[in-house]
Design an enzyme around this catalytic site. Sequence first.
Site, mmCIF file in Angstrom:
data_model
loop_
_atom_site.group_PDB
_atom_site.id
_atom_site.type_symbol
_atom_site.label_atom_id
_atom_site.label_comp_id
_atom_site.label_asym_id
_atom_site.label_seq_id
_atom_site.Cartn_x
_atom_site.Cartn_y
_atom_site.Cartn_z
ATOM 1 N N CYS A 4 15.931 31.144 -7.120
ATOM 2 C CA CYS A 4 14.665 30.719 -6.508
ATOM 3 C C CYS A 4 14.414 31.396 -5.170
ATOM 4 C CB CYS A 4 14.642 29.211 -6.341
ATOM 5 S SG CYS A 4 16.046 28.597 -5.402
ATOM 6 N N GLU B 66 12.021 20.495 -4.795
ATOM 7 C CA GLU B 66 12.579 21.815 -4.477
ATOM 8 C C GLU B 66 11.956 22.793 -5.464
ATOM 9 O OE1 GLU B 66 14.801 22.733 -2.109
ATOM 10 O OE2 GLU B 66 15.171 20.745 -1.280
HETATM 11 P P1 NAD Z 1 10.982 23.618 -14.815
HETATM 12 O O1 NAD Z 1 9.990 23.039 -13.882
HETATM 13 O O2 NAD Z 1 10.497 24.186 -16.094
HETATM 14 O O3 NAD Z 1 12.094 22.526 -15.207
HETATM 15 C C1 NAD Z 1 12.774 21.750 -14.259
HETATM 16 C C2 NAD Z 1 13.131 20.420 -14.866
HETATM 17 O O4 NAD Z 1 11.965 19.731 -15.240
HETATM 18 C C3 NAD Z 1 14.016 20.497 -16.104
HETATM 19 O O5 NAD Z 1 15.030 19.526 -15.999
HETATM 20 C C4 NAD Z 1 13.061 20.190 -17.240
HETATM 21 O O6 NAD Z 1 13.682 19.510 -18.306
HETATM 22 C C5 NAD Z 1 12.022 19.307 -16.590
HETATM 23 N N1 NAD Z 1 10.692 19.495 -17.165
HETATM 24 C C6 NAD Z 1 10.148 20.639 -17.652
HETATM 25 N N2 NAD Z 1 8.886 20.438 -18.064
HETATM 26 C C7 NAD Z 1 8.613 19.136 -17.830
HETATM 27 C C8 NAD Z 1 7.471 18.302 -18.037
HETATM 28 N N3 NAD Z 1 6.358 18.788 -18.589
HETATM 29 N N4 NAD Z 1 7.546 17.010 -17.679
HETATM 30 C C9 NAD Z 1 8.669 16.504 -17.129
HETATM 31 N N5 NAD Z 1 9.779 17.242 -16.922
HETATM 32 C C10 NAD Z 1 9.764 18.528 -17.268
HETATM 33 O O7 NAD Z 1 11.776 24.683 -13.933
HETATM 34 P P2 NAD Z 1 12.934 25.652 -14.366
HETATM 35 O O8 NAD Z 1 12.394 26.656 -15.349
HETATM 36 O O9 NAD Z 1 14.138 24.883 -14.762
HETATM 37 O O10 NAD Z 1 13.265 26.377 -12.991
HETATM 38 C C11 NAD Z 1 12.511 27.458 -12.534
HETATM 39 C C12 NAD Z 1 11.696 27.104 -11.321
HETATM 40 O O11 NAD Z 1 12.445 26.306 -10.450
HETATM 41 C C13 NAD Z 1 11.310 28.329 -10.513
HETATM 42 O O12 NAD Z 1 9.996 28.175 -10.035
HETATM 43 C C14 NAD Z 1 12.291 28.313 -9.351
HETATM 44 O O13 NAD Z 1 11.845 28.973 -8.214
HETATM 45 C C15 NAD Z 1 12.434 26.862 -9.139
HETATM 46 N N6 NAD Z 1 13.714 26.583 -8.496
HETATM 47 C C16 NAD Z 1 13.717 26.091 -7.244
HETATM 48 C C17 NAD Z 1 14.913 25.863 -6.607
HETATM 49 C C18 NAD Z 1 14.982 25.294 -5.226
HETATM 50 O O14 NAD Z 1 16.077 24.917 -4.829
HETATM 51 N N7 NAD Z 1 13.908 25.208 -4.488
HETATM 52 C C19 NAD Z 1 16.103 26.130 -7.263
HETATM 53 C C20 NAD Z 1 16.053 26.636 -8.553
HETATM 54 C C21 NAD Z 1 14.854 26.851 -9.167
#
Ligand code: NAD
Length: 454
Positions: free
Chosen positions: A243, A209
């Site tokens: 998002c 997602e």
């Molecule tokens: P992110 O990708 O930075 O983090 C998401 C998760 O991944 C967190 O639990 C984090 O601990 C983990 N993570 C971060 N870096 C990592 C790595 N290098 N290796 C492994 N795991 C890692 O995203 P975010 O900042 O939490 O959220 C923002 C993004 O999420 C935006 O692009 C937004 O559009 C998207 N989003 C999508 C939805 C949806 O339902 N489609 C909902 C909310 C947010």
Amino acid sequence: MNFQPIIDEQHRFFDTNTTKDIQFRINELKRLKNVLKKNEALLYSSIYKDFKKSKFETYVTELSIIYHEIDLALVNVRKWAKKKKASTGLTNLPGKSYIVPEPYGTVLVIGAWNYPYQLSLCPAIAAIAAGCTVILKPSELPSNTAAAMAQLINQNFDPSFFKVIEGGVQQTTELLQIRFDKIFFTGSLPVGKIVYQAAAKHLTPVTLELGGKSPAIITKDVNINMTAKRLVWAKYLNAGQTCIAPDYVLVDSSIHDSLLTAMKAEIEKAAYHVDHHNYTQIINVKNFDRLKDLIDKEKIYVGGECNVEERVISPTIMKNVEFSDKIMKDEIFGPILPILSFKTIEEAIEKVKTLSKPLSCYVFTKNKTIKNKILNEISFGGGAVNDAVMHFTEQSLPFGGVGDSGIGNYHGKYGFETFSHYKSILQKPFWIELNLKYSPYSDKKLKWLKRIIG
Ligand code: NAD
């Protein structure tokens, strides 16, 4: 920390077949709802500590969505889990065909920070309804909400069935090395790719997602005040950290100025302010600085005030924006709304299609032909006509992206399906068999077979 023993324990528990019992799933879902209901005060205070999210927004955009998801599963899980009849061809008569939903097994749910409760718990609810065991890794950025979920889940559930593991990049990286039966990830595109690659090593199915730049396209025949009202609400909810928030507005140039005036009036009416408990902080200074850098002072129409101590950026509208501007490069994910205009709908569609497939697309129009043209020609995850964001609340609609905005979907029965493998079964009786398929082969047998199977 070595997570392998915890995951091994979940695999062992899954193999006892306890989660295959629908009543077990129902009991655990009820337990989850009770735990959350009893501890709402903790849930409200934790999220307020993290980014001053109000009780109102926390209930409307987090808790109520979680409760609805549980309630829907409680009512429907027996129906969803039932084997489904399928038709049987002539070749296999008098056999019968059916499809059996089977839980994937032990699943990993990785949450994002912006709606920390529902983005972590709704996939977990779907996984429990489907009969899986769950490891939930919430986002570490809202540390108080992550701690609250860990406390509530880990104190009330058997860890071999449902466990929260807190942590950031390091812990997630370690978890991703372990074999799961399914991974459900919510977050950014770059991390989504990391998750996908890690899952590929074990051939683990994934749901991703992700996000993207979701457009709102406004034609000249709209009700301008209603359009402005809905857009402003959808954009500044959670201070734009949504998002599916409208990332940018593409408006017919003939109503550009009147839409801006109406949006400004709506922002004033809403009186957004963290002290009024109707406006959320930016999650951290890193994101605050990123957003501040996106504001082009020359193009501010409304807002643009940045208070780093409070981590607040006032609702901001930028006008005269071009597709080549910095703000149009990546998803904004904050309270800044660029307005661009178009002369023809073809031009608008062409511009949207220069960017990756968005998670959402919003069309504001009374013109059926234009509506159909946009829905037909732009690929996106999901969206709304004459509204924004609200499609997310419809449990009858699958929620997910396409292309760079994600793989797979969930919500309601689609969540159940996401965590289920659909096992196909053909069942035959012993009393009859056509001998045509058996060796020794002959032209005569082939002739008859051709008659039957075509
Ligand atoms: P992110 O990708 O930075 O983090 C998401 C998760 O991944 C967190 O639990 C984090 O601990 C983990 N993570 C971060 N870096 C990592 C790595 N290098 N290796 C492994 N795991 C890692 O995203 P975010 O900042 O939490 O959220 C923002 C993004 O999420 C935006 O692009 C937004 O559009 C998207 N989003 C999508 C939805 C949806 O339902 N489609 C909902 C909310 C947010």
